[in-house]
Design a protein around this motif. Structure first.
Motif, PDB file in Angstrom:
ATOM      1  N   VAL A  57       0.887  -1.173   0.000  1.00  0.00           N
ATOM      2  CA  VAL A  57       0.000   0.000   0.000  1.00  0.00           C
ATOM      3  C   VAL A  57       0.918   1.215   0.000  1.00  0.00           C
ATOM      4  CG1 VAL A  57      -1.738   1.306   1.259  1.00  0.00           C
ATOM      5  CG2 VAL A  57      -1.853  -1.188   1.207  1.00  0.00           C
ATOM      6  N   GLU A  58       0.944   1.903  -1.123  1.00  0.00           N
ATOM      7  CA  GLU A  58       1.932   2.951  -1.347  1.00  0.00           C
ATOM      8  C   GLU A  58       1.213   4.284  -1.519  1.00  0.00           C
ATOM      9  OE1 GLU A  58       4.558   4.459  -0.892  1.00  0.00           O
ATOM     10  OE2 GLU A  58       5.896   2.854  -1.568  1.00  0.00           O
ATOM     11  N   ASP A  59       1.929   5.394  -1.454  1.00  0.00           N
ATOM     12  CA  ASP A  59       1.283   6.676  -1.772  1.00  0.00           C
ATOM     13  C   ASP A  59       1.758   7.162  -3.142  1.00  0.00           C
ATOM     14  OD1 ASP A  59       3.733   8.227  -1.396  1.00  0.00           O
ATOM     15  OD2 ASP A  59       3.455   7.759   0.721  1.00  0.00           O
ATOM     16  N   GLU A  60       0.979   8.089  -3.691  1.00  0.00           N
ATOM     17  CA  GLU A  60       1.269   8.552  -5.054  1.00  0.00           C
ATOM     18  C   GLU A  60       2.645   9.177  -5.160  1.00  0.00           C
ATOM     19  OE1 GLU A  60      -2.522   9.910  -7.446  1.00  0.00           O
ATOM     20  OE2 GLU A  60      -2.215  11.116  -5.646  1.00  0.00           O
ATOM     21  N   THR A  80      -4.739   2.747 -11.428  1.00  0.00           N
ATOM     22  CA  THR A  80      -4.773   1.482 -10.700  1.00  0.00           C
ATOM     23  C   THR A  80      -5.724   1.501  -9.531  1.00  0.00           C
ATOM     24  OG1 THR A  80      -3.362  -0.138  -9.659  1.00  0.00           O
ATOM     25  CG2 THR A  80      -2.731   2.132  -9.381  1.00  0.00           C
ATOM     26  N   VAL A  81      -5.443   0.696  -8.556  1.00  0.00           N
ATOM     27  CA  VAL A  81      -6.380   0.467  -7.468  1.00  0.00           C
ATOM     28  C   VAL A  81      -6.076   1.442  -6.337  1.00  0.00           C
ATOM     29  CG1 VAL A  81      -7.422  -1.290  -6.029  1.00  0.00           C
ATOM     30  CG2 VAL A  81      -6.268  -1.959  -8.130  1.00  0.00           C
ATOM     31  N   TYR A  82      -6.921   2.475  -6.229  1.00  0.00           N
ATOM     32  CA  TYR A  82      -6.737   3.468  -5.173  1.00  0.00           C
ATOM     33  C   TYR A  82      -7.539   3.079  -3.939  1.00  0.00           C
ATOM     34  CZ  TYR A  82      -4.202   6.568  -8.206  1.00  0.00           C
ATOM     35  OH  TYR A  82      -3.246   7.088  -9.004  1.00  0.00           O
ATOM     36  N   LEU A  83      -7.045   3.483  -2.791  1.00  0.00           N
ATOM     37  CA  LEU A  83      -7.779   3.212  -1.555  1.00  0.00           C
ATOM     38  C   LEU A  83      -8.666   4.409  -1.254  1.00  0.00           C
ATOM     39  CD1 LEU A  83      -5.259   1.266  -1.458  1.00  0.00           C
ATOM     40  CD2 LEU A  83      -5.687   1.212   0.991  1.00  0.00           C
ATOM     41  N   ALA A  84      -9.813   4.140  -0.645  1.00  0.00           N
ATOM     42  CA  ALA A  84     -10.727   5.224  -0.287  1.00  0.00           C
ATOM     43  C   ALA A  84      -9.995   6.180   0.649  1.00  0.00           C
ATOM     44  CB  ALA A  84     -11.961   4.651   0.400  1.00  0.00           C
ATOM     45  N   PRO A  85     -10.222   7.500   0.474  1.00  0.00           N
ATOM     46  CA  PRO A  85      -9.546   8.449   1.371  1.00  0.00           C
ATOM     47  C   PRO A  85     -10.002   8.241   2.813  1.00  0.00           C
ATOM     48  CG  PRO A  85     -11.115   9.567  -0.088  1.00  0.00           C
ATOM     49  CD  PRO A  85     -11.077   8.133  -0.512  1.00  0.00           C
ATOM     50  N   ALA A  86      -9.160   8.630   3.749  1.00  0.00           N
ATOM     51  CA  ALA A  86      -9.502   8.498   5.171  1.00  0.00           C
ATOM     52  C   ALA A  86     -10.753   9.329   5.448  1.00  0.00           C
ATOM     53  CB  ALA A  86      -8.341   8.988   6.016  1.00  0.00           C
ATOM     54  N   LEU A 125      -3.554   7.108  -1.323  1.00  0.00           N
ATOM     55  CA  LEU A 125      -2.950   5.781  -1.232  1.00  0.00           C
ATOM     56  C   LEU A 125      -3.443   4.892  -2.363  1.00  0.00           C
ATOM     57  CD1 LEU A 125      -3.171   5.097   2.613  1.00  0.00           C
ATOM     58  CD2 LEU A 125      -1.244   5.963   1.298  1.00  0.00           C
ATOM     59  N   LEU A 126      -2.559   4.017  -2.820  1.00  0.00           N
ATOM     60  CA  LEU A 126      -2.925   3.066  -3.862  1.00  0.00           C
ATOM     61  C   LEU A 126      -2.116   1.795  -3.651  1.00  0.00           C
ATOM     62  CD1 LEU A 126      -1.071   3.863  -7.179  1.00  0.00           C
ATOM     63  CD2 LEU A 126      -0.493   4.969  -5.052  1.00  0.00           C
ATOM     64  N   LEU A 127      -2.553   0.725  -4.299  1.00  0.00           N
ATOM     65  CA  LEU A 127      -1.730  -0.480  -4.314  1.00  0.00           C
ATOM     66  C   LEU A 127      -0.631  -0.243  -5.339  1.00  0.00           C
ATOM     67  CD1 LEU A 127      -4.513  -3.207  -4.148  1.00  0.00           C
ATOM     68  CD2 LEU A 127      -3.141  -2.232  -2.301  1.00  0.00           C
ATOM     69  N   ARG A 128       0.616  -0.476  -4.959  1.00  0.00           N
ATOM     70  CA  ARG A 128       1.716  -0.070  -5.844  1.00  0.00           C
ATOM     71  C   ARG A 128       1.644  -0.776  -7.190  1.00  0.00           C
ATOM     72  NH1 ARG A 128       6.818  -2.989  -2.724  1.00  0.00           N
ATOM     73  NH2 ARG A 128       6.192  -5.117  -3.216  1.00  0.00           N
ATOM     74  N   THR A 129       1.943  -0.026  -8.244  1.00  0.00           N
ATOM     75  CA  THR A 129       1.860  -0.562  -9.597  1.00  0.00           C
ATOM     76  C   THR A 129       3.175  -1.143 -10.047  1.00  0.00           C
ATOM     77  OG1 THR A 129       2.442   1.603 -10.431  1.00  0.00           O
ATOM     78  CG2 THR A 129       0.102   1.083 -10.261  1.00  0.00           C
ATOM     79  N   HIS A 130       4.246  -0.794  -9.331  1.00  0.00           N
ATOM     80  CA  HIS A 130       5.565  -1.348  -9.650  1.00  0.00           C
ATOM     81  C   HIS A 130       6.433  -1.279  -8.399  1.00  0.00           C
ATOM     82  CE1 HIS A 130       6.715   2.955 -11.297  1.00  0.00           C
ATOM     83  NE2 HIS A 130       6.239   2.982 -10.077  1.00  0.00           N
ATOM     84  N   THR A 131       7.534  -2.003  -8.429  1.00  0.00           N
ATOM     85  CA  THR A 131       8.430  -1.987  -7.271  1.00  0.00           C
ATOM     86  C   THR A 131       9.361  -0.783  -7.310  1.00  0.00           C
ATOM     87  OG1 THR A 131       9.702  -3.596  -8.551  1.00  0.00           O
ATOM     88  CG2 THR A 131       8.432  -4.451  -6.702  1.00  0.00           C
ATOM     89  N   SER A 132       9.253   0.050  -8.370  1.00  0.00           N
ATOM     90  CA  SER A 132      10.146   1.216  -8.475  1.00  0.00           C
ATOM     91  C   SER A 132       9.994   2.166  -7.281  1.00  0.00           C
ATOM     92  CB  SER A 132       9.861   1.970  -9.778  1.00  0.00           C
ATOM     93  OG  SER A 132       9.965   1.094 -10.885  1.00  0.00           O
ATOM     94  N   SER A 133       8.816   2.162  -6.649  1.00  0.00           N
ATOM     95  CA  SER A 133       8.601   3.027  -5.481  1.00  0.00           C
ATOM     96  C   SER A 133       9.641   2.768  -4.389  1.00  0.00           C
ATOM     97  CB  SER A 133       7.199   2.800  -4.926  1.00  0.00           C
ATOM     98  OG  SER A 133       6.984   1.420  -4.705  1.00  0.00           O
ATOM     99  N   VAL A 134      10.146   1.543  -4.333  1.00  0.00           N
ATOM    100  CA  VAL A 134      11.105   1.204  -3.268  1.00  0.00           C
ATOM    101  C   VAL A 134      12.465   1.871  -3.524  1.00  0.00           C
ATOM    102  CG1 VAL A 134      12.127  -0.683  -1.939  1.00  0.00           C
ATOM    103  CG2 VAL A 134       9.860  -0.963  -2.930  1.00  0.00           C
ATOM    104  N   GLN A 135      12.772   2.172  -4.802  1.00  0.00           N
ATOM    105  CA  GLN A 135      13.978   2.967  -5.090  1.00  0.00           C
ATOM    106  C   GLN A 135      13.980   4.233  -4.240  1.00  0.00           C
ATOM    107  OE1 GLN A 135      14.806   4.141  -9.120  1.00  0.00           O
ATOM    108  NE2 GLN A 135      14.029   2.246 -10.011  1.00  0.00           N
ATOM    109  N   ILE A 136      12.825   4.936  -4.273  1.00  0.00           N
ATOM    110  CA  ILE A 136      12.718   6.212  -3.566  1.00  0.00           C
ATOM    111  C   ILE A 136      12.852   6.007  -2.069  1.00  0.00           C
ATOM    112  CG2 ILE A 136      11.190   8.179  -3.128  1.00  0.00           C
ATOM    113  CD1 ILE A 136      12.266   7.935  -6.026  1.00  0.00           C
ATOM    114  N   ARG A 137      12.148   5.001  -1.562  1.00  0.00           N
ATOM    115  CA  ARG A 137      12.190   4.769  -0.106  1.00  0.00           C
ATOM    116  C   ARG A 137      13.606   4.471   0.359  1.00  0.00           C
ATOM    117  NH1 ARG A 137       7.647   4.702   2.723  1.00  0.00           N
ATOM    118  NH2 ARG A 137       5.758   4.885   1.492  1.00  0.00           N
TER     119      ARG A 137
END
Ligand code: DAH
Length: 358
Positions: free
Chosen positions: A134-137, A158-164, A190-202
């Motif tokens: 569960v990643e953020d944009e 992709t699959v976004y999560l409902a806002p809080a 928030l969304l379900l991550r579409t790729h693992t590239s987000s982890v580069q940033i983290r």
């Protein structure tokens, strides 16, 4: 006093006899309830203690308690006997019957492929990194140089999560984000991550260079399932950051890993492509006995490129000092080619007849 203590012994004897004679656990429980239950005879006797004259209470209490302890011991001992009796087989065992087989389990083919990929990269000094599904944009797109109006984002819609839910007005307000500001920071979508590239940033935000990581993990897309697509699948991301890193390093690394995975005769080629977080960017094709078996000389297998200077800026690395490459590919695709599997959905059906083959 005499009257009270005189009752203890005969009642105890009756209770002992009742407990010891119980033929099974149900009868034992009935006997326990008759004497020691809330409305049992022995319990009733104990209740009378309170009404005795004060000087008689200590001796009477002691006598009742001693009897109660004896009854509880008899109850426990009879329960032990009866439980053992209940556990014993009612029919004699046939020791000549064949033993029960316990078949050995196996790792799922995707797990096996992932472990092989990780093993190859470990040989050349990469470590495994991890990030949330569960990643953020920001981590999934913006920090990767893919702003909201970028066309590359549509393909990963992709699959976004409902806002809080809005804050509860009955609770004190959350602390403001910036000192002096009364507005809370907008919650990231928030969304379900579409790729693992987000982890580069983290990872880059978390540690100083150099970086040498691979990131196997599950990703999500709004795809309809067919023979080659599934809304969830797995990727491996790679990221290498150091001084003076070149496309040659990227190509050499990719070649090494694919020869490990697909056999020593495997060849690879780079075709120019576009990704917003790498410049230049390439798609990687490979060729081997496996691709020829599938009737093709070259098969597209991965995306890659040199990390875009803007991405370094976004994570606080100086792009004048640091250089790097990144790539990403799908694990299912690797496993399908290696094992000659023609439908991606087979991986998720958990049909033991399929899984046993690997
Ligand atoms: N994130 C891309 C995808 O999901 C794959 C990819 C391409 C990853 C290029 C990279 C890269 O790190 O440099 O299709």
């Amino acid at each position: 006093m005499g009257e009270f203590t005189d009752q203890i012994e005969p009642l105890k004897q009756a209770a002992l006899a009742g407990l010891r004679a119980a033929p099974d656990l149900a009868a034992l429980d009935q006997a326990r309830s008759n004497f020691l239950g809330a409305h049992g005879q022995f319990t009733a006797l104990m209740k009378q203690l309170g009404a005795l004259p004060k000087d008689q209470k200590p001796a009477a209490g002691k006598a009742v308690n001693a009897a109660k302890i004896e009854l509880e011991a008899a109850l426990a001992s009879r329960r032990g006997e009866l439980e053992l009796k209940a556990a014993l087989p009612t029919e004699p065992a046939d020791f000549t019957l064949p033993g029960r087989r316990r078949p050995l389990g196996k790792l799922h083919p995707l797990t096996q492929a992932t472990e092989d990929i990780v093993r190859s990269f470990r040989k050349i000094g990469f470590v495994v990194a991890d990030g949330p599904e569960v990643e953020d944009e920001y981590h999934c797109f913006d920090a990767l140089n893919t702003p909201a109006d970028h066309p590359a984002r549509d393909t990963q819609d992709t699959v976004y999560l409902a806002p809080a839910p809005p804050p509860n007005p009955n609770l004190p307000p959350a602390p403001a984000s910036a000192p002096g500001s009364s507005l809370p920071a907008p919650a990231p979508r928030l969304l379900l991550r579409t790729h693992t590239s987000s982890v580069q940033i983290r990872v880059m935000k978390n540690q100083a260079p150099p970086v040498r990581i691979i990131v196997p993990g599950r990703v999500y897309r709004r795809d309809n399932a067919d023979a080659t697509h599934n809304p969830t699948f797995h990727q491996v991301e790679g990221l290498y950051v150091d001084r003076n890193v070149t496309v040659g390093d990227l190509k050499g690394t990719v070649e090494f890993v694919f020869r490990e995975l697909m056999g020593p005769e495997t060849r690879i080629r780079f075709r120019p492509h576009y990704f917003s977080y790498t410049e230049p960017s390439f798609e990687i094709d490979f060729s081997s006995a496996l691709t020829r078996k599938m009737g093709k000389e070259w098969l597209e297998i991965a995306g890659c490129g040199m990390v875009h200077p803007q991405v370094f800026e976004n994570v606080g690395y100086d792009p004048e000092v640091w250089t790097g490459w990144a790539f990403g590919f799908g694990i299912e695709r690797i496993a399908m080619i290696r094992y000659g599997i023609n439908d991606i959905r087979l991986f998720y059906e958990n049909d033991a007849r399929f899984l046993r083959q690997f």
